[in-house]
Design a protein around this motif. Structure first.
Motif, PDB file in Angstrom:
ATOM      1  N   LYS A 123      -7.310   8.606  10.146  1.00 26.24           N
ATOM      2  CA  LYS A 123      -6.878   9.193   8.873  1.00 26.24           C
ATOM      3  C   LYS A 123      -5.660   8.512   8.244  1.00 26.24           C
ATOM      4  CE  LYS A 123     -10.110  12.256   9.069  1.00 26.24           C
ATOM      5  NZ  LYS A 123     -11.229  12.236   8.095  1.00 26.24           N
ATOM      6  N   GLY A 124      -5.130   7.506   8.900  1.00 25.75           N
ATOM      7  CA  GLY A 124      -4.002   6.780   8.322  1.00 25.75           C
ATOM      8  C   GLY A 124      -2.687   7.542   8.343  1.00 25.75           C
ATOM      9  N   ILE A 125      -2.591   8.568   9.196  1.00 28.31           N
ATOM     10  CA  ILE A 125      -1.340   9.331   9.332  1.00 28.31           C
ATOM     11  C   ILE A 125      -0.522   8.683  10.442  1.00 28.31           C
ATOM     12  CG2 ILE A 125      -0.317  11.594   9.813  1.00 28.31           C
ATOM     13  CD1 ILE A 125      -3.030  12.827   9.061  1.00 28.31           C
ATOM     14  N   THR A 126       0.693   8.282  10.158  1.00 30.11           N
ATOM     15  CA  THR A 126       1.509   7.624  11.177  1.00 30.11           C
ATOM     16  C   THR A 126       1.779   8.574  12.335  1.00 30.11           C
ATOM     17  OG1 THR A 126       3.556   8.296  10.072  1.00 30.11           O
ATOM     18  CG2 THR A 126       2.648   6.161   9.471  1.00 30.11           C
ATOM     19  N   SER A 127       1.782   8.029  13.551  1.00 34.68           N
ATOM     20  CA  SER A 127       1.974   8.874  14.743  1.00 34.68           C
ATOM     21  C   SER A 127       3.315   9.595  14.715  1.00 34.68           C
ATOM     22  CB  SER A 127       1.871   8.008  15.999  1.00 34.68           C
ATOM     23  OG  SER A 127       2.835   6.963  15.962  1.00 34.68           O
TER      24      SER A 127
ATOM     25  N   LYS B 125       0.833  -1.204   0.000  1.00 35.28           N
ATOM     26  CA  LYS B 125       0.000   0.000   0.000  1.00 35.28           C
ATOM     27  C   LYS B 125       0.866   1.252   0.000  1.00 35.28           C
ATOM     28  CE  LYS B 125      -3.810   2.221   2.452  1.00 35.28           C
ATOM     29  NZ  LYS B 125      -4.683   2.188   3.640  1.00 35.28           N
ATOM     30  N   ARG B 126       0.532   2.172  -0.865  1.00 34.54           N
ATOM     31  CA  ARG B 126       1.292   3.426  -0.972  1.00 34.54           C
ATOM     32  C   ARG B 126       1.009   4.321   0.229  1.00 34.54           C
ATOM     33  NH1 ARG B 126       0.495   8.611  -2.683  1.00 34.54           N
ATOM     34  NH2 ARG B 126      -1.709   8.236  -3.081  1.00 34.54           N
ATOM     35  N   GLY B 127       2.070   4.919   0.769  1.00 35.82           N
ATOM     36  CA  GLY B 127       1.905   5.833   1.894  1.00 35.82           C
ATOM     37  C   GLY B 127       1.315   7.161   1.443  1.00 35.82           C
ATOM     38  N   LEU B 128       0.834   7.934   2.403  1.00 36.48           N
ATOM     39  CA  LEU B 128       0.237   9.234   2.092  1.00 36.48           C
ATOM     40  C   LEU B 128       1.329  10.254   1.773  1.00 36.48           C
ATOM     41  CD1 LEU B 128      -2.378   9.420   5.001  1.00 36.48           C
ATOM     42  CD2 LEU B 128      -2.853   8.900   2.593  1.00 36.48           C
ATOM     43  N   SER B 129       1.047  11.135   0.829  1.00 40.46           N
ATOM     44  CA  SER B 129       1.983  12.225   0.529  1.00 40.46           C
ATOM     45  C   SER B 129       1.853  13.288   1.606  1.00 40.46           C
ATOM     46  CB  SER B 129       1.664  12.834  -0.837  1.00 40.46           C
ATOM     47  OG  SER B 129       0.421  13.519  -0.792  1.00 40.46           O
ATOM     48  N   VAL B 130       2.775  14.242   1.614  1.00 43.71           N
ATOM     49  CA  VAL B 130       2.750  15.308   2.621  1.00 43.71           C
ATOM     50  C   VAL B 130       1.452  16.104   2.525  1.00 43.71           C
ATOM     51  CG1 VAL B 130       3.847  17.435   3.401  1.00 43.71           C
ATOM     52  CG2 VAL B 130       5.263  15.494   2.697  1.00 43.71           C
ATOM     53  N   GLU B 131       1.048  16.450   1.296  1.00 44.06           N
ATOM     54  CA  GLU B 131      -0.182  17.238   1.122  1.00 44.06           C
ATOM     55  C   GLU B 131      -1.412  16.445   1.552  1.00 44.06           C
ATOM     56  OE1 GLU B 131      -0.827  20.392   0.554  1.00 44.06           O
ATOM     57  OE2 GLU B 131       1.336  20.666   0.688  1.00 44.06           O
ATOM     58  N   GLU B 132      -1.407  15.145   1.290  1.00 45.58           N
ATOM     59  CA  GLU B 132      -2.535  14.310   1.715  1.00 45.58           C
ATOM     60  C   GLU B 132      -2.610  14.255   3.242  1.00 45.58           C
ATOM     61  OE1 GLU B 132      -2.954  11.096  -1.944  1.00 45.58           O
ATOM     62  OE2 GLU B 132      -1.445  10.756  -0.401  1.00 45.58           O
TER      63      GLU B 132
ATOM     64  N   SER C 168       4.735  11.011  12.193  1.00 48.49           N
ATOM     65  CA  SER C 168       4.729  12.190  11.324  1.00 48.49           C
ATOM     66  C   SER C 168       3.714  13.241  11.740  1.00 48.49           C
ATOM     67  CB  SER C 168       4.465  11.767   9.874  1.00 48.49           C
ATOM     68  OG  SER C 168       3.191  11.166   9.756  1.00 48.49           O
ATOM     69  N   VAL C 169       2.896  12.950  12.763  1.00 46.33           N
ATOM     70  CA  VAL C 169       1.847  13.884  13.192  1.00 46.33           C
ATOM     71  C   VAL C 169       2.428  15.241  13.581  1.00 46.33           C
ATOM     72  CG1 VAL C 169       0.140  14.351  15.013  1.00 46.33           C
ATOM     73  CG2 VAL C 169       0.185  12.132  13.879  1.00 46.33           C
ATOM     74  N   LYS C 170       3.491  15.227  14.373  1.00 42.30           N
ATOM     75  CA  LYS C 170       4.083  16.475  14.868  1.00 42.30           C
ATOM     76  C   LYS C 170       4.555  17.367  13.720  1.00 42.30           C
ATOM     77  CE  LYS C 170       7.551  18.293  18.065  1.00 42.30           C
ATOM     78  NZ  LYS C 170       8.638  17.940  19.030  1.00 42.30           N
ATOM     79  N   ASP C 171       5.254  16.774  12.733  1.00 42.48           N
ATOM     80  CA  ASP C 171       5.769  17.560  11.598  1.00 42.48           C
ATOM     81  C   ASP C 171       4.638  18.108  10.740  1.00 42.48           C
ATOM     82  OD1 ASP C 171       8.380  17.147  12.359  1.00 42.48           O
ATOM     83  OD2 ASP C 171       8.646  15.383  11.090  1.00 42.48           O
ATOM     84  N   VAL C 172       3.618  17.282  10.503  1.00 47.11           N
ATOM     85  CA  VAL C 172       2.480  17.723   9.684  1.00 47.11           C
ATOM     86  C   VAL C 172       1.750  18.861  10.384  1.00 47.11           C
ATOM     87  CG1 VAL C 172       0.250  17.057   8.729  1.00 47.11           C
ATOM     88  CG2 VAL C 172       2.177  15.476   8.579  1.00 47.11           C
ATOM     89  N   LEU C 173       1.541  18.701  11.687  1.00 46.52           N
ATOM     90  CA  LEU C 173       0.860  19.725  12.476  1.00 46.52           C
ATOM     91  C   LEU C 173       1.638  21.033  12.470  1.00 46.52           C
ATOM     92  CD1 LEU C 173      -1.489  20.393  14.380  1.00 46.52           C
ATOM     93  CD2 LEU C 173      -0.096  19.518  16.271  1.00 46.52           C
ATOM     94  N   GLN C 174       2.969  20.939  12.638  1.00 53.76           N
ATOM     95  CA  GLN C 174       3.802  22.144  12.664  1.00 53.76           C
ATOM     96  C   GLN C 174       3.762  22.874  11.323  1.00 53.76           C
ATOM     97  OE1 GLN C 174       5.372  23.424  15.457  1.00 53.76           O
ATOM     98  NE2 GLN C 174       5.535  25.190  14.067  1.00 53.76           N
ATOM     99  N   SER C 175       3.730  22.113  10.208  1.00 52.37           N
ATOM    100  CA  SER C 175       3.673  22.743   8.882  1.00 52.37           C
ATOM    101  C   SER C 175       2.368  23.510   8.706  1.00 52.37           C
ATOM    102  CB  SER C 175       3.826  21.694   7.778  1.00 52.37           C
ATOM    103  OG  SER C 175       2.652  20.916   7.635  1.00 52.37           O
ATOM    104  N   LEU C 176       1.271  22.994   9.270  1.00 54.19           N
ATOM    105  CA  LEU C 176      -0.023  23.686   9.178  1.00 54.19           C
ATOM    106  C   LEU C 176      -0.023  24.939  10.048  1.00 54.19           C
ATOM    107  CD1 LEU C 176      -2.369  20.572   9.318  1.00 54.19           C
ATOM    108  CD2 LEU C 176      -1.985  22.050   7.337  1.00 54.19           C
ATOM    109  N   VAL C 177       0.640  24.864  11.207  1.00 57.31           N
ATOM    110  CA  VAL C 177       0.770  26.041  12.083  1.00 57.31           C
ATOM    111  C   VAL C 177       1.604  27.117  11.390  1.00 57.31           C
ATOM    112  CG1 VAL C 177       1.712  26.893  14.269  1.00 57.31           C
ATOM    113  CG2 VAL C 177       0.456  24.724  14.204  1.00 57.31           C
TER     114      VAL C 177
END
Length: 205
Positions: A40-44, A4-11, A46-55
């Motif tokens: 949502k299938g986001i690995t735990s 299974k393909r992992g989610l991209s950063v934008e996804e 990568s949560v911090k990095d994804v959240l910080q990018s949105l902030v």
């Protein structure tokens, strides 16, 4: 079976926003690290990095209260954020179009008087001939430079200085030879032979 393909950063960013929009609540990082992988299938990891990018992009708000950080985002904020981004892009596009028009006008102005007319071609040929003639005259001038009175006078002065210097050294040599003959009784021919002084050695006229 393919992996299974992992989610991209934008996804991941999009799905993270879905959590905020759907639940309309305020979260801590530890809450999102539990919810995101399950729903949502986001690995735990990568949560911090994804959240910080949105902030960082002002799509999620954050506030530190005491020792804890809290995060929240509402659909209205996302809409306003997209609207501001769209306005910025439209402003940049308008500015780029104006710059393009200005450059095109400058190019058109620069073309005026540079059309390949018969008169322009004739002037270009004359200019090329004049430049060639100028180069030839410069070469001739360099060739006859030695006949220039100023150059001749400069050479004469240089020769005089060299001659005076040579005669001073000749005078010094004669003085040393005279001193050696008196001091040690050497014959002049022996001194000349010892120090490689030619028989015809004398002052320069």
């Amino acid at each position: 079976m393919s992996k299974k393909r992992g989610l991209s950063v934008e996804e991941k960013r999009s799905k993270m926003l879905e959590i905020f929009f759907e639940k309309k609540d305020v979260f801590q990082l530890k809450d999102l690290e539990k919810i995101a992988p399950k729903e949502k299938g986001i690995t735990s990891m990568s949560v911090k990095d994804v959240l910080q990018s949105l902030v960082d992009d002002a799509m999620v708000d954050s506030e530190r209260i005491g020792t804890s950080n809290y995060f929240w985002a509402f659909p209205s904020k996302a809409l306003h954020s997209r609207k501001r981004k769209l306005e910025t892009l439209e402003s940049q596009l308008t500015e780029a179009k104006q710059k393009k028009r200005s450059l095109e006008q400058s190019v058109e102005k620069a073309k005026v008087g540079r059309q390949d007319t018969e008169e322009r071609s004739k002037l270009a040929e004359e200019l090329a001939l004049l430049r060639k003639k100028r180069d030839q005259l410069k070469a001739d001038l360099e060739k006859y430079k030695e006949c220039d009175p100023d150059v001749i006078e400069e050479i004469r002065q240089t020769n005089k200085m060299a001659k005076d210097a040579a005669n001073r050294w000749t005078d010094n040599i004669f003085s040393v030879k005279s001193w050696a003959k008196k001091k040690f009784g050497f014959e002049e021919s022996k001194i000349d032979k010892t120090f490689g002084i030619p028989e015809e050695f004398d002052y320069i006229d």
